[in-house]
Design a protein around this motif. Structure first.
Motif: not given
Length: 300
Positions: A29, A33, A36, A39-40, A42-44, A46-47, A282, A286
Motif C-alpha cells: 500500500y 501511495k 498518485k 491511486m486515481v 484505483g478510486y475510479i 472502486l467508484f 482507470g 491502476f
C-alpha cells in the motif's frame, strides 16, 4: 542482582509480534501511495464497482421504460443525462450498463486467465515437444488482431453477450500463456524447486503449490490491464451489432444507437462513451501502478 535484571527485562521488554502477510500488504500500500495516478485509477475502479453494485437501487428511472413523448430530451433536472430516441433515461441506462460491462470484462478475463495459466504452466514446466506444440498454437492465435479474432468467433457462434465473453476470453488466452510460460521457465530453475523435487514432490504439487504462487505478480498486473482491453473490445463488438442486443443497456450498444443522433442529440453517445473511456483509463492507470509496486526491480 540477577533476579533484578530478570525483573527489569520482564517488565520493560515486550516482544513485538508481527504478521508477515500484514507487513507485506502495508509495504504494498505504501508503494502504491507513491504513485498518485495509480491511486486515481484505483478510486475510479472502486467508484464503478460501487455503481455496478448499488447504482440500480438509486437509478431514477427504469432503463427499459419507453416514453416517446419525451424522446431526445437534453440533460435536465428530471433526466440528468437526457433521454434517447425512445424516451429512455440515459443516466439509468448508463448505470445498469456498468453491471453488464464489468461482468463481461471480468468473466472474459477469468476465462482467458484460467486457460492461459494452465497452458503456460504446462508448457514452461515440461518443455520439449509439449512446449513446442502449445507455443505454436499460441502463435497462431497471436497472428490475428484481437478484435478481428473476437469478431470471427462471435460471427461463428452468433451475436450475444455470452458469446462475446467467450470470444474475448479466447483471444486473451495467448497473452496469459506467454507471460506464465516465461515466469515458469525462470522459476523452475531455482534451487528450491530442485530441492523439492529431490524430496519426492509430485509435478502437480511443484507446479501449483511452489511455482504458481511465486509468479502471481505478473498475472495480476496483466489481468488488470487485460480487463480494460476486454471492456473496450466487448463495447466494440456491441457497437458493431455482434454483442448485446437491443434493448439491453450496454455501453457499446448505446454508442451504436447514439451515432445516428450526433447532431441533434449528442448526449446519447457522449455519456456512454465517457463511461467507457473513464473506466479504461482507470484500469490502465491502476495496472501501471500495480506493475511498479509488484516488480522488485522498481523498488529501492
Amino acid at each position: 542482582m540477577n533476579q533484578s535484571v530478570v525483573n527489569v527485562n520482564q517488565n520493560n521488554i515486550s516482544p513485538k509480534i508481527t504478521n508477515p502477510r500484514w507487513e507485506r500488504w502495508k509495504a504494498f500500500y505504501k508503494q502504491m501511495k507513491k504513485n498518485k495516478m495509480a491511486m486515481v485509477g484505483g478510486y475510479i475502479i472502486l467508484f464503478y464497482i460501487l455503481v455496478a453494485l448499488f447504482g440500480p437501487l438509486f437509478a431514477p428511472h427504469d432503463p427499459l421504460e419507453i416514453d416517446l413523448l419525451n424522446k431526445l430530451q437534453p440533460p435536465s433536472i428530471e433526466h440528468w443525462m437526457g433521454t434517447d430516441d425512445k424516451g429512455r433515461d440515459v443516466l439509468s441506462r448508463v448505470i445498469y450498463g456498468s453491471q453488464l460491462s464489468l461482468t463481461v470484462g471480468v468473466v472474459s478475463v477469468l476465462i482467458g486467465a484460467f486457460f492461459g495459466i494452465m497452458l503456460g504452466l504446462i508448457s514452461g514446466y515440461y518443455g520439449k515437444w509439449i512446449d513446442t506444440v502449445i507455443m505454436r498454437i499460441i502463435d497462431i492465435l497471436l497472428a490475428f488482431p484481437g478484435l478481428l479474432l473476437a469478431l470471427a468467433i462471435v460471427s461463428a457462434l452468433g451475436p450475444s453477450l455470452i458469446n462475446v465473453m467467450l470470444a474475448v476470453g479466447i483471444f486473451s488466452i495467448p497473452t496469459f500463456a506467454r507471460i506464465v510460460r516465461g515466469s515458469t521457465l525462470a522459476t523452475k530453475k531455482l534451487e528450491y524447486i530442485d530441492a523439492i523435487r529431490a524430496l519426492g514432490a509430485s509435478d502437480a504439487k511443484i507446479i501449483f503449490v511452489h511455482i504458481l504462487p511465486n509468479i502471481l505478480s505478473p498475472i495480476i498486473v496483466q489481468g488488470t490491464l487485460r480487463l480494460a482491453t476486454a471492456i473496450l473490445t466487448a463495447a466494440g463488438l456491441s457497437f458493431l451489432g455482434m454483442g448485446a442486443q437491443p434493448p439491453s443497456p450496454e455501453w457499446g450498444a448505446m454508442l451504436s444507437s447514439g451515432r445516428n443522433f450526433l447532431w441533434n442529440a449528442p448526449h446519447m453517445a457522449t455519456f456512454p462513451g465517457l463511461a467507457i473511456a473513464i473506466i479504461v483509463m482507470g484500469l490502465n492507470l491502476f495496472g501501471d501502478g500495480l506493475r511498479d509496486a509488484l516488480d522488485p526491480r522498481m523498488k529501492k
